[in-house]
Design a protein around this motif. Structure first.
Motif, PDB file in Angstrom:
ATOM      1  N   SER A   1       0.727  -1.141   0.063  1.00  0.00           N
ATOM      2  CA  SER A   1       0.013   0.126   0.006  1.00  0.00           C
ATOM      3  C   SER A   1       0.700   1.467  -0.014  1.00  0.00           C
ATOM      4  O   SER A   1       0.621   2.274  -0.629  1.00  0.00           O
ATOM      5  CB  SER A   1      -0.897  -0.074   1.295  1.00  0.00           C
ATOM      6  OG  SER A   1      -1.787  -1.017   0.975  1.00  0.00           O
ATOM      7  N   LYS A   2       1.984   1.393   0.715  1.00  0.00           N
ATOM      8  CA  LYS A   2       2.820   2.419   0.653  1.00  0.00           C
ATOM      9  C   LYS A   2       3.507   2.782  -0.600  1.00  0.00           C
ATOM     10  O   LYS A   2       3.446   3.899  -0.978  1.00  0.00           O
ATOM     11  CB  LYS A   2       3.796   2.234   1.909  1.00  0.00           C
ATOM     12  CG  LYS A   2       3.350   2.229   3.497  1.00  0.00           C
ATOM     13  CD  LYS A   2       4.517   2.194   4.356  1.00  0.00           C
ATOM     14  CE  LYS A   2       3.899   2.359   5.834  1.00  0.00           C
ATOM     15  NZ  LYS A   2       4.842   2.127   6.966  1.00  0.00           N
TER      16      LYS A   2
ATOM     17  N   GLU B   1       0.616   3.661  -3.025  1.00  0.00           N
ATOM     18  CA  GLU B   1      -0.027   4.963  -2.997  1.00  0.00           C
ATOM     19  C   GLU B   1       0.847   6.005  -3.525  1.00  0.00           C
ATOM     20  O   GLU B   1       0.545   7.305  -3.976  1.00  0.00           O
ATOM     21  CB  GLU B   1      -0.227   5.241  -1.553  1.00  0.00           C
ATOM     22  CG  GLU B   1      -1.659   4.603  -1.065  1.00  0.00           C
ATOM     23  CD  GLU B   1      -1.481   4.674   0.459  1.00  0.00           C
ATOM     24  OE1 GLU B   1      -0.679   4.946   1.303  1.00  0.00           O
ATOM     25  OE2 GLU B   1      -2.399   3.766   0.920  1.00  0.00           O
ATOM     26  N   GLN B   2       2.297   5.630  -3.627  1.00  0.00           N
ATOM     27  CA  GLN B   2       3.227   6.919  -4.232  1.00  0.00           C
ATOM     28  C   GLN B   2       3.432   6.499  -5.734  1.00  0.00           C
ATOM     29  O   GLN B   2       4.288   6.870  -6.324  1.00  0.00           O
ATOM     30  CB  GLN B   2       4.500   6.329  -3.548  1.00  0.00           C
ATOM     31  CG  GLN B   2       4.394   7.145  -2.045  1.00  0.00           C
ATOM     32  CD  GLN B   2       5.741   7.080  -1.556  1.00  0.00           C
ATOM     33  OE1 GLN B   2       6.747   7.295  -1.788  1.00  0.00           O
ATOM     34  NE2 GLN B   2       5.623   6.599  -0.209  1.00  0.00           N
TER      35      GLN B   2
ATOM     36  N   GLN C   1       0.899  -1.387  -7.080  1.00  0.00           N
ATOM     37  CA  GLN C   1      -0.481  -1.237  -7.672  1.00  0.00           C
ATOM     38  C   GLN C   1      -1.203  -2.601  -7.805  1.00  0.00           C
ATOM     39  O   GLN C   1      -2.011  -3.062  -7.538  1.00  0.00           O
ATOM     40  CB  GLN C   1      -0.663  -0.292  -8.485  1.00  0.00           C
ATOM     41  CG  GLN C   1      -0.339   1.142  -7.916  1.00  0.00           C
ATOM     42  CD  GLN C   1      -0.418   2.135  -9.171  1.00  0.00           C
ATOM     43  OE1 GLN C   1      -0.612   1.990 -10.134  1.00  0.00           O
ATOM     44  NE2 GLN C   1      -0.306   3.664  -8.500  1.00  0.00           N
TER      45      GLN C   1
ATOM     46  N   TRP D   1      -7.377  -0.419  -7.767  1.00  0.00           N
ATOM     47  CA  TRP D   1      -5.611  -0.374  -7.926  1.00  0.00           C
ATOM     48  C   TRP D   1      -5.365  -1.118  -9.331  1.00  0.00           C
ATOM     49  O   TRP D   1      -4.433  -0.714 -10.019  1.00  0.00           O
ATOM     50  CB  TRP D   1      -5.245  -1.359  -6.848  1.00  0.00           C
ATOM     51  CG  TRP D   1      -5.053  -0.621  -5.672  1.00  0.00           C
ATOM     52  CD1 TRP D   1      -5.725  -0.920  -4.456  1.00  0.00           C
ATOM     53  CD2 TRP D   1      -4.332   0.510  -5.555  1.00  0.00           C
ATOM     54  NE1 TRP D   1      -5.613   0.336  -3.470  1.00  0.00           N
ATOM     55  CE2 TRP D   1      -4.617   1.205  -3.945  1.00  0.00           C
ATOM     56  CE3 TRP D   1      -3.303   1.261  -6.293  1.00  0.00           C
ATOM     57  CZ2 TRP D   1      -3.946   2.263  -3.495  1.00  0.00           C
ATOM     58  CZ3 TRP D   1      -2.746   2.464  -5.584  1.00  0.00           C
ATOM     59  CH2 TRP D   1      -3.079   2.834  -4.123  1.00  0.00           C
TER      60      TRP D   1
ATOM     61  N   LYS E   1      -5.821   2.122 -11.733  1.00  0.00           N
ATOM     62  CA  LYS E   1      -4.676   2.833 -11.720  1.00  0.00           C
ATOM     63  C   LYS E   1      -3.396   2.322 -12.205  1.00  0.00           C
ATOM     64  O   LYS E   1      -2.603   2.862 -13.135  1.00  0.00           O
ATOM     65  CB  LYS E   1      -4.203   2.940 -10.276  1.00  0.00           C
ATOM     66  CG  LYS E   1      -4.996   3.970  -9.446  1.00  0.00           C
ATOM     67  CD  LYS E   1      -4.568   4.033  -7.964  1.00  0.00           C
ATOM     68  CE  LYS E   1      -5.301   5.334  -7.284  1.00  0.00           C
ATOM     69  NZ  LYS E   1      -4.418   6.650  -7.362  1.00  0.00           N
TER      70      LYS E   1
END
Length: 124
Positions: A64-65, A68-69, A75, A100, A103
């Motif tokens: 997730s970290k 998100e970047q 993703q 996700w 994205k």
């Protein structure tokens, strides 16, 4: 550091040593992530290492970290984690998986594009 061999049964000393070396290096990324907190690749690798040894909650945190970047592989892997409900402690969430996949697919991740096509084809 000794890890339970997740790939081969029965265990073999040479293979166990190779796995220990791999996971020792992969989990060593924790120190590197602390030193370079914005390196999304390191976060992704740490998430994958946790995923491979079936520590899915920790994998979710690190993926997730990274995701998100904007790290595409994170993703995609996070979408897979949500979609296929790997392990206990991960709440199944098809909408989150779809988010996700979209994205990653929008930025050119070929596997995410394929999974979206499959989802749209079968309607789930």
């Amino acid at each position: 550091m000794t890890h339970k061999n997740p790939f081969f049964y029965p265990s073999h000393p040479i293979i166990d040593e190779m796995i220990d070396d791999f996971f020792g290096n992969a989990f060593g990324n924790t120190k590197a992530v602390n030193k370079y907190p914005f390196d999304t690749r390191l976060m992704f690798k740490l998430g994958r290492a946790h995923f491979v040894v079936r520590q899915y909650e920790k994998a979710q945190i690190w993926l997730s970290k990274s995701a998100e970047q904007g790290y595409l592989d994170a993703q995609y892997n996070l979408a897979e984690l949500y979609r296929f409900r790997w392990g206990k402690g991960i709440t199944p969430d098809n909408e989150e998986a779809l988010r996700w996949y979209r994205k990653a697919a929008a930025d050119g991740h070929i596997y995410a594009q394929f999974e979206l096509a499959v989802i749209y084809q079968i309607g789930r």
